[in-house]
Design an enzyme around this catalytic site. Structure first.
Site, short mmCIF file in Angstrom:
data_model
loop_
_atom_site.label_atom_id
_atom_site.label_comp_id
_atom_site.label_asym_id
_atom_site.label_seq_id
_atom_site.Cartn_x
_atom_site.Cartn_y
_atom_site.Cartn_z
N TYR A 181 38.96 12.49 -7.71
CA TYR A 181 39.17 12.55 -9.16
C TYR A 181 37.81 12.55 -9.86
O TYR A 181 36.81 12.09 -9.29
CB TYR A 181 40.02 11.33 -9.57
CG TYR A 181 40.27 11.23 -11.05
CD1 TYR A 181 41.02 12.21 -11.70
CD2 TYR A 181 39.75 10.18 -11.80
CE1 TYR A 181 41.23 12.13 -13.06
CE2 TYR A 181 39.96 10.10 -13.16
CZ TYR A 181 40.69 11.08 -13.79
OH TYR A 181 40.90 11.02 -15.14
N THR A 183 36.10 10.83 -11.87
CA THR A 183 35.22 9.66 -11.97
C THR A 183 34.80 9.13 -10.60
O THR A 183 33.99 8.20 -10.53
CB THR A 183 35.95 8.51 -12.69
OG1 THR A 183 37.13 8.20 -11.95
CG2 THR A 183 36.32 8.88 -14.12
N LYS A 184 35.33 9.67 -9.52
CA LYS A 184 35.08 9.10 -8.20
C LYS A 184 33.72 9.56 -7.64
O LYS A 184 33.09 10.44 -8.21
CB LYS A 184 36.23 9.43 -7.25
CG LYS A 184 37.60 8.93 -7.75
CD LYS A 184 37.73 7.42 -7.72
CE LYS A 184 38.81 6.83 -8.61
NZ LYS A 184 40.18 7.11 -8.28
N ASN A 185 33.30 8.97 -6.53
CA ASN A 185 31.94 9.19 -6.05
C ASN A 185 31.70 10.62 -5.54
O ASN A 185 30.56 11.08 -5.51
CB ASN A 185 31.57 8.18 -4.97
CG ASN A 185 31.44 6.77 -5.56
OD1 ASN A 185 31.51 6.60 -6.77
ND2 ASN A 185 31.22 5.78 -4.71
#
Ligand SMILES: *Cc1c(COP(=O)(O)O)cnc(C)c1O
Length: 415
Positions: A181, A183-185
């Site tokens: 997603y 916002t993920k790393n």
């Protein structure tokens, strides 16, 4: 003060991603194809996992993981109240009954002692979440699973780079599920991946992710040209597109570089906010690797003079958007109605959930961005403090920072 809004969780997209997406568009192959295959291989190699299957989300990964472990109606899945709703929803969609085990008050991770108390003869799966990128106590969790014959699915949405005692998060249980997603790393917009050392589980997840279609099963009926497929079971539409994989391939290639940048920002926050009347994230335990996905502080009215929501509003006025990960699951109406849950039943998760704030932590942030977050946080909390002088400053300042490694010994001391 900043002159533009610092948006929470913006990914760092570079020229390689842009070129690869353009290449995909020009190739005419937008759907699941060769780039998804490349991304899967690269991800499996990075995680040191034998098999990987790309999906369109981690939620899909959790749902299918539970399905392929043959969850039956009424089977109980133990997870944490300190997670995104997707974790609990996946259990419900798979026909299971979610059971919550409270978290450790310091780390926010599911507490193996509480898991033990939740195990019944209906328990089938343990579903730990490596909260904020910090590894769960996998030794006691795996020991409990072995003792009671339980399966393990790891929610690794925060934990791409996480390790515990030299082993990669997502490889402890039967299946590990990851999120890409925004916002993920590693970000592909929407996207997910499951990894496993069990080829059969991954093969079944692949089929279920694409309607339950199988060309392999058809082979048995001697259609060697593979003109036809068969349907092995009613599946879903959970496959990843090459358009997403095009982004993921280059995001993954830079995962360590981005981790280093977040580690720097993490260190700056830890140093510059240490004297404030807030609780900082618990220090990283040796022999584990933190993914530095979320930098969470706890703002409590008693110590800080303002509550968490007011803190977020004041940050927004200073053009810094902070976020909440998470209000504990029993705070939400649906689960209260469906399961009769009340937040007070999971006190540690409730307390964290009512005080926690995630500060921006993205490799895209410049040094000036980091400075502006520190400045806004200090101004707000010292401003409150100044307004309350000459009252003495309440205890609890930087409490997290004072936790020593020895304080984790309980996990192994024979409960
Ligand atoms: C983001 C997230 C998910 C869901 O991931 P998606 O890829 O958005 O479906 C699940 N669990 C946790 C803990 C998450 O943070």
């Amino acid at each position: 003060m900043r002159d533009d809004l610092l948006v929470f969780g913006t990914p760092k997209i570079e020229q390689e991603e842009i070129d690869e997406v353009v290449d995909t568009l020009r190739s005419g192959w937008l759907g699941t194809g060769p780039k998804v295959g490349r991304f899967e291989s690269a991800f499996a190699a990075y995680k040191e996992a034998p098999y990987a299957a790309a999906l369109n989300s981690c939620s899909a990964g959790l749902h299918l993981s539970l399905l392929v472990l043959d969850l039956k109606p009424g089977d109980e899945v133990i997870t944490t109240p300190m997670t995104f709703c997707a974790t609990v929803n996946a259990i419900i969609h798979a026909g299971g009954t979610p059971v919550l085990a409270d978290v450790d008050p310091v780390t926010g991770n599911i507490d193996p002692r509480h898991i033990r108390h939740c195990i019944t003869e209906r328990t089938k799966v343990l579903l730990p979440v490596h909260y904020a990128g910090r590894a769960c106590e996998m030794d006691p969790i795996c020991a409990l699973a072995a003792e009671h014959g339980l399966r393990i699915v790891e929610d690794c949405a925060h934990a791409i780079e996480t390790e515990y005692r030299g082993r990669k998060a997502g490889t402890f249980g039967d299946i590990g599920a990851f999120s890409f997603y925004v916002t993920k790393n590693v970000a592909t917009g929407e996207g997910g991946m499951v990894i496993s050392s069990d080829q059969k589980l991954i093969a079944r997840i692949r089929e279920l992710a694409l309607h339950g279609m199988s060309r392999d099963a058809w082979k048995r009926f001697e259609d060697s040209d593979k003109i036809h497929y068969t349907i092995t079971e009613p599946g879903f539409k959970y496959n990843m597109m090459d358009l997403q994989a095009a982004i993921g391939i280059h995001q993954l290639a830079r995962v360590e570089k981005n981790w280093l940048r977040r580690a720097q920002i993490w260190a700056a926050y830890s140093r510059e906010l240490a004297d404030l009347p807030i609780t900082l994230p618990a220090p990283v335990v040796s022999d584990t690797r933190h993914a530095y996905h979320l930098f969470t502080i706890q703002v409590g009215e008693a110590e800080a003079g303002i509550d968490r929501d007011e803190f977020i509003r004041r940050m927004k006025k200073r053009l810094v958007s902070a976020s909440v990960h998470y209000r504990s699951i029993p705070e939400f109406e649906y689960y209260q109605h469906r399961f009769g849950w009340r937040p007070q039943q999971w006190r540690n998760a409730m307390n964290i959930g009512r005080r926690t704030v995630s500060l921006p932590l993205s490799p895209r942030m410049s040094d000036a961005d980091v400075e502006s977050v520190i400045e806004a946080t200090r101004e707000i909390l010292l401003g409150v403090r100044a307004a309350r002088l000459p009252l003495p400053i309440a205890a609890g300042s930087g409490a997290g920072a004072r936790i020593e490694q020895g304080d984790y010994a309980w996990v192994h001391d024979g409960d």
